[in-house]
Design an enzyme around this catalytic site. Structure first.
Site, mmCIF file in Angstrom:
data_model
loop_
_atom_site.group_PDB
_atom_site.id
_atom_site.type_symbol
_atom_site.label_atom_id
_atom_site.label_comp_id
_atom_site.label_asym_id
_atom_site.label_seq_id
_atom_site.Cartn_x
_atom_site.Cartn_y
_atom_site.Cartn_z
ATOM 1 N N CYS A 266 -1.942 2.668 9.340
ATOM 2 C CA CYS A 266 -2.929 1.656 8.964
ATOM 3 C C CYS A 266 -4.059 1.555 9.984
ATOM 4 C CB CYS A 266 -2.263 0.287 8.826
ATOM 5 S SG CYS A 266 -1.157 0.119 7.420
ATOM 6 N N HIS B 212 0.852 -1.190 0.000
ATOM 7 C CA HIS B 212 0.000 0.000 0.000
ATOM 8 C C HIS B 212 0.887 1.238 0.000
ATOM 9 C CE1 HIS B 212 -3.778 -2.028 1.923
ATOM 10 N NE2 HIS B 212 -3.955 -1.866 0.630
#
Length: 286
Positions: A259, A165
């Protein structure tokens, strides 16, 4: 600086129940007690910085619901819901959608067949939306959102599966400033960043693998995982205050501070057109 609002989800059901990135190992697993302690320390640290933390209700069978950054992208009162690449995470989508609908956001969905994993792969630095693609998200999904919100989108190809990501290898600090791990991007992506972000702070491989880039920025405070002394010193030289808190139980799933959080008021570095009263809906814990 406006009052920061962040969405988190307690780690009641967090664990390594499947393997969808190189960090995850069911054989190694994680410690529920340590995961709870580390999540709570992050939660309390953010609250101590003046952040209003809103909470989702954990759900059995959804161990990664704790990673709220992947819920979608917040833009003003609009919530662009993720379309996860893996079915094990796609089961989270209805819970994220319900939370945002109940808290005054307009929930919008990308076209079927498009993969998009929220603020994990879409980060504002100034008015530009930098968009990671290839491993989890699709370029077309990013362009779709760019058209909907009227913002320039710059796709960045991710080439290292350990940095799957964008938020694992790129962290905007302010308009025109960011930290990044160069080797996570192809040569073109590196040039894009160097062209459009005037001040870039490179992170070493060792500290990138401690997820130093996966940080939460609250004004001049930068909350990051422990084990990143060089990055901390560099941030200090740039006028930032690094605040380290251990998040190793979440590294086991390929996550860290960023996250575990989703800005409900947009990223600090984002530039919004709307007046403050029009930008953010009222939110409440639930």
């Amino acid at each position: 600086m406006r009052q920061p609002r962040i969405l988190m989800c307690p780690p009641d059901y967090y664990g390594i129940e499947y393997e969808i990135n190189p960090w995850m190992s069911r054989a190694r697993g994680s410690s529920p007690e340590r995961a709870r302690q580390q999540w709570t320390a992050l939660y309390e640290l953010l609250r101590g910085l003046g952040v209003t933390v809103e909470l989702m209700t954990p759900q059995a069978g959804l161990p990664d619901l704790v990673f709220t950054a992947n819920a979608g992208l917040v833009f003003g009162k609009r919530f662009f819901s993720s379309r996860f690449r893996y079915e094990v995470r796609a089961r989270e989508e209805p819970y994220f959608d319900a939370w945002f609908a109940e808290h005054g956001f307009t929930v919008e969905h990308l076209p079927q067949g498009t993969h998009f994993e929220g603020a994990g792969d879409a980060l504002f630095c100034g008015s530009i939306l930098f968009a990671g693609y290839r491993i989890r998200s699709d370029v077309r999904g990013h362009y779709y959102i760019g058209e909907k919100i009227g913002r320039q989108v710059l796709p960045l190809e991710l080439v290292n599966t350990y940095f799957y990501h964008l938020d694992t290898c790129f962290c905007p600090l302010a308009s025109g400033e960011a930290i990044y791990y160069p080797a996570a991007f192809d040569s073109y992506g590196q040039k894009v960043l160097q062209t459009y972000v005037p001040r870039l702070l490179a992170v070493s491989e060792e500290e990138a693998k401690r997820f130093g880039c996966n940080a939460v920025v609250v004004g001049k405070k930068v909350v990051l995982n422990t084990g990143c002394p060089r990055l901390a010193a560099d941030l200090q030289s740039w006028g930032y205050e690094p605040l380290a808190t251990e998040l190793d139980e979440y590294l086991k799933a390929g996550g860290s501070a960023k996250c575990l959080t989703l800005r409900l008021d947009g990223e600090d570095a984002a530039v919004w057109d709307q007046e403050p009263s029009d930008r953010f809906p009222s939110v409440r814990s639930g």
